[in-house]
Design a protein around this motif. Structure first.
Motif, short mmCIF file in Angstrom:
data_model
loop_
_atom_site.label_atom_id
_atom_site.label_comp_id
_atom_site.label_asym_id
_atom_site.label_seq_id
_atom_site.Cartn_x
_atom_site.Cartn_y
_atom_site.Cartn_z
N THR A 27 -5.05 78.53 20.11
CA THR A 27 -3.93 78.27 21.01
C THR A 27 -4.36 78.37 22.47
OG1 THR A 27 -3.33 80.59 20.86
CG2 THR A 27 -2.14 79.06 19.41
N LYS A 28 -5.56 78.73 22.71
CA LYS A 28 -5.94 79.03 24.08
C LYS A 28 -5.82 77.84 25.03
CE LYS A 28 -8.80 82.41 26.20
NZ LYS A 28 -9.94 83.31 26.00
N THR A 30 -4.09 75.16 24.76
CA THR A 30 -2.68 74.81 24.93
C THR A 30 -2.01 75.78 25.90
OG1 THR A 30 -2.81 74.23 22.60
CG2 THR A 30 -0.63 74.18 23.59
N GLU A 31 -2.36 77.04 25.76
CA GLU A 31 -1.78 78.04 26.66
C GLU A 31 -2.22 77.81 28.10
OE1 GLU A 31 0.55 80.30 26.28
OE2 GLU A 31 0.72 79.36 24.30
N LYS A 34 -0.33 75.01 29.52
CA LYS A 34 1.03 75.42 29.92
C LYS A 34 0.99 76.16 31.25
CE LYS A 34 3.04 75.69 25.31
NZ LYS A 34 3.33 76.58 24.17
N GLN A 35 -0.01 77.03 31.38
CA GLN A 35 -0.17 77.78 32.64
C GLN A 35 -0.44 76.82 33.81
OE1 GLN A 35 0.34 80.94 33.37
NE2 GLN A 35 0.95 81.31 31.24
#
Lengths: 259, 587
Positions: A27-28, A30-31, A34-35
């Motif tokens: 998920t990194k 994607t995270e 998002k950030q």
């Protein structure tokens, strides 16, 4: 036999952590995306002077100056050209889905499409569209479906490096490689590729400033990798995050400003 | 009458020098008239049947998706081609119009150019027109290498560009283009042939295989940019307008639908999926029982009919899988939707109905067009597809743009189209009168200039005829008195002069026609080397004349008619002279 048991025990003990670790890796990107979207989001209004220096082998160096006003909340944008003389007074206004070009000489507004050049530069009207990175791209994955991410140093800065591929077909670059600063998710370098995989552009973002707790880019260097020797430098100054009068984002205001 | 004609002929030979001079003037007028007319017709032919054919076609059918962004793409080209072939006569060819602007990089030099795709199959390459176009201009290389797989993306260039890109035959060029969706695409092209440039407009193009260019731009084989329809030699340009109006009428859209199956938790059932616009929701034309209408801002939402929801045992908030077979690649397309609302509706097109916001509907409909069911299949599945009307609930295959008569109207309607938020497609049928009006205006202007120049010249010649006749009558007044005295009637005297003029103009015109053909032949042998705008008016670097039998016949009778009419008044004056006064006349 005992040692084998210990080995299995160790594997069984470590397995949940390994799963957790891989899940975290999965998920990194994607995270991070998002950030980055949060970082790019402009909650307050913004106005700034933009100097665009375009160096082309065939045309030499050209400097374009403009002032821009932007309100992301209402999805409005206004650019008025200050230099060169041939472009002075011309402007661009975006309100929602409508994007107009204003010509000072003829005093006319003309609807423009997303592919049209802004002030004769390589910037396209479509580049001003407010679209989230996460809606346009997805992380490149390995054979096991895990998002590929590397940690490395870019100069003296610790960065994440990852590759994104377009999940919609109306983005300019179908593939991009990002170098994002690990501690604050600022993009420092982006390589953009064509559909056939040719490196088209390398963008560097060496300077940021913090205004009211938000990061704002001060300089962007865009190196044309297709036509070697071409380069564009974008510099922002006089940045203000003060609330802008809604009257600014009107045709009348742009006309008056251009007089 | 026989006597009058014979006297008339004999009189012609009496004043040989004067009549030869006058006859030469008439013949010269006729020569100029025919040459100018043939030249003007030649220019019209170049503009209408050669230039416009390559530029915009006589007629053009295009579809534009996403109004504002104007994605020009015909997803089902065969459907349009079939409609044209079955309903429009005189069609010479239907050409896929695929081109794009490109940044072309040669050897440390680059240019903005236009990539143009053309068919390179055997049939096309063996046609006379193909040979006319390519083989006469070929300087280096071999046109047939355009299909040679040994070369990477073969292209044909104009000689001017070898210098400006600093390249030579068989060198590689790098090009950057954007796909129809806006993505950057690059390719390497090999120069396999070099053509001599006809004019500056043409020299900026790079020509390549149509399919290669389509692939580069992101078109699938069943898709194309627009379709250009060219007719057999166009003599009356306005006839294209009627044909365009007819095609516009024929291409009226049907209601769009997707026939497939929808699966809930329990099972998959055959279903009909249709699109609904925001207006329908706002006007509450659909009876919403629970939940809400699908949103335009959220993707993957749908609403479902009450009894169908019961069959599938699903409710608001449930997820469904909607599947169908794509028309062209026969792949199974699968879309996941969340049910936002349950509805009921009178006059259902089918009992198992799924409704999507049209923005979502068109996304899947355009990307993977569904199969259209035949009349029998519709009956068998108990489906009623309502026709497209203003009051219709369901989204159409596309909307029709009104026909426009001028470039200005065309621009207005395109601007109006861009202002709409409609994400579906707009179909436009346009003719060269809208898309190439500048060329047609040029053609009209040239015709007008030619006409006036010839008329002025002819007016001068006619003054000469009148003057000569007056002098003849004056000189022959005593002769008129004599023939009147021996019994010739007034009418016969008048007819005698008219017969003389008739024979003079008749033979002069014949001579003028022969001279015109000789002159045109000589002029068309001269090769004119120019790269200026005027080169547009040349064909194969030569002046191009297109004489028409009908026009020549018209001019022939017109000139004889005018000459006889011009001679009528002096002849009548001569006839009205009294025999005694005429005999007394002395100069």
């Amino acid at each position: 036999m005992k040692s084998k048991k210990k080995k299995y025990l160790l594997i069984l003990t470590l397995l949940p952590f390994a799963v957790l670790f891989s899940a975290e890796k999965k998920t990194k990107v994607t995270e991070i995306m998002k950030q980055m979207d949060i970082m790019m989001r402009q909650d307050s209004d913004i106005s700034a002077k933009v100097v665009l220096t375009q160096k082309k082998i065939s045309q030499g160096v050209k400097v374009y100056e403009s002032f821009y006003f932007r309100s992301d909340k209402t999805d409005e944008y206004l650019i008025v050209s200050l230099a060169p003389e041939t472009e002075k007074g011309n402007g661009y206004l975006r309100v929602g889905d409508n994007f107009w070009m204003y010509r000072r000489n003829t005093r006319t507004f003309q609807h423009i499409s997303r592919d049209e050049s802004i002030m004769g530069t390589d910037t396209r009207a479509g580049d001003f569209e407010k679209r989230k990175l996460i809606d346009l791209y997805e992380p490149m994955k390995d054979k096991n479906g895990n998002e590929i991410i590397e940690e490395e140093m870019l100069g003296k800065k610790a960065v994440y490096k990852f590759t994104l591929t377009a999940k919609v077909n109306d983005v300019t670059y179908p593939k991009q490689i990002y170098w994002v600063q690990r501690d604050n998710y600022l993009q420092l370098k982006v390589q953009s590729f064509s559909l056939s995989g040719t490196l088209m552009q390398t963008a560097y973002f060496p300077k940021y400033t913090q205004i009211q707790g938000r990061y704002v880019m001060l300089q962007g260097i865009f190196v044309d990798e297709f036509e070697k020797g071409n380069k564009t430098i974008v510099e922002l100054s006089g940045i203000s995050l003060k609330k802008l009068d809604p009257k600014i984002f009107t045709k009348a205001y742009l006309e008056n400003l251009s007089k | 009458m026989k006597l009058i004609l014979s006297l008339g002929l004999r009189n012609l030979l009496r004043n040989k020098r004067r009549n030869i001079l006058l006859g030469t003037a008439i013949a010269f007028g006729m020569t100029i008239l025919i040459t100018a007319n043939s030249f003007s017709r030649g220019i019209s032919d170049i503009l209408l049947n050669k230039m416009i054919v390559y530029m915009t076609g006589h007629m053009d059918v295009s579809l534009h998706e996403k109004s504002k962004h104007q994605l020009s793409i015909i997803r089902d080209k065969e459907k349009v081609i079939k409609a044209v072939k079955e309903n429009i006569d005189g069609v010479k060819e239907i050409v896929e119009n695929v081109f794009t602007f490109a940044r072309v990089v040669g050897n440390k030099k680059s240019e903005n150019m236009v990539l143009v795709g053309f068919k390179t199959d055997e049939k096309e390459m063996s046609s006379e027109e193909f040979k006319d176009f390519f083989e006469t201009k070929l300087i280096q290389g071999d046109i047939k290498d355009i299909n040679n797989k040994e070369y990477e993306n073969p292209v044909i260039v104009y000689s001017d560009k070898l210098d400006s890109l600093n390249v030579k035959l068989y060198d590689l060029l790098k090009v950057r283009v954007t796909t129809i969706y806006g993505q950057v695409q690059t390719a390497r092209l090999t120069i396999v042939a070099v053509l001599k440039s006809d004019n500056m407009f043409m020299s900026n193009t790079l020509m390549m295989n149509l399919d290669v260019l389509k692939n580069l731009r992101g078109f699938k084989p069943h898709e194309t940019g627009s379709l250009q329809i060219n007719f057999e030699n166009i003599k009356n340009p306005a006839s294209v307008i009627k044909k365009a109006d007819k095609l516009h009428e024929i291409l009226k859209p049907n209601t769009a639908y997707i026939w497939g199956e929808t699966g809930g938790l329990a099972k998959k059932i055959n279903s009909l999926t249709m699109g609904v616009s925001e207006n329908i929701f706002e006007e509450k034309k659909i009876n919403l029982i629970s939940g809400r209408y699908p949103s335009s801002k959220e993707e993957g939402e749908c609403m479902i009919e009450k009894t169908f929801a019961e069959k599938l045992k699903i409710k608001t908030g449930s997820k469904i899988k909607n599947q169908y077979i794509a028309k062209f690649d026969k792949k199974q397309i699968s879309n996941d939707y969340t049910i936002t609302g349950i509805f009921t509706l009178e006059n259902m097109p089918h009992q198992n109905l799924v409704l999507l916001h049209e923005n979502d509907f068109y996304k899947t409909y355009f990307r993977n067009m569904p199969e259209i069911l035949s009349e029998n299949e519709l009956k068998k599945e108990n489906i009623f597809i309502p026709p497209v009307q203003d009051t219709a609930l369901f989204s159409p295959e596309y909307k029709l743009l009104e026909r426009s008569s001028t470039t200005e109207n065309l621009q207005k309607k395109i601007r109006a189209m861009q202002r709409t938020k409609w994400i579906g497609a707009w179909l436009d049928v346009r003719t060269m009168f809208e898309s190439a009006s500048a060329v047609l205006e040029l053609e009209s202007a040239l015709n007008l200039i030619t006409f006036f120049a010839v008329m002025i010249l002819f007016f001068i010649i006619l003054i000469g005829v009148i003057n000569t006749l007056r002098m003849t009558i004056r000189e022959r007044t005593r002769e008129i008195g004599t023939i009147r005295a021996v019994g010739m009637q007034k009418k016969e005297v008048r007819n005698l002069f008219l017969a003389e003029t008739f024979f003079l103009s008749f033979f002069s015109c014949l001579f003028g026609i022969v001279s015109a053909f000789i002159l045109m032949h000589i002029l068309s042998l001269i090769t004119i080397e120019t790269d200026s705008v005027l080169s547009m008016l040349l064909y194969k670097k030569r002046l191009y004349f297109l004489p028409a039998f009908g026009s020549i016949l018209n001019f022939f009778f017109l000139i004889i008619g005018i000459a006889v009419m011009t001679a009528f008044f002096p002849a009548r004056r001569a006839a009205n002279l009294s025999a005694a006064n005429a005999l007394r006349h002395y100069e």
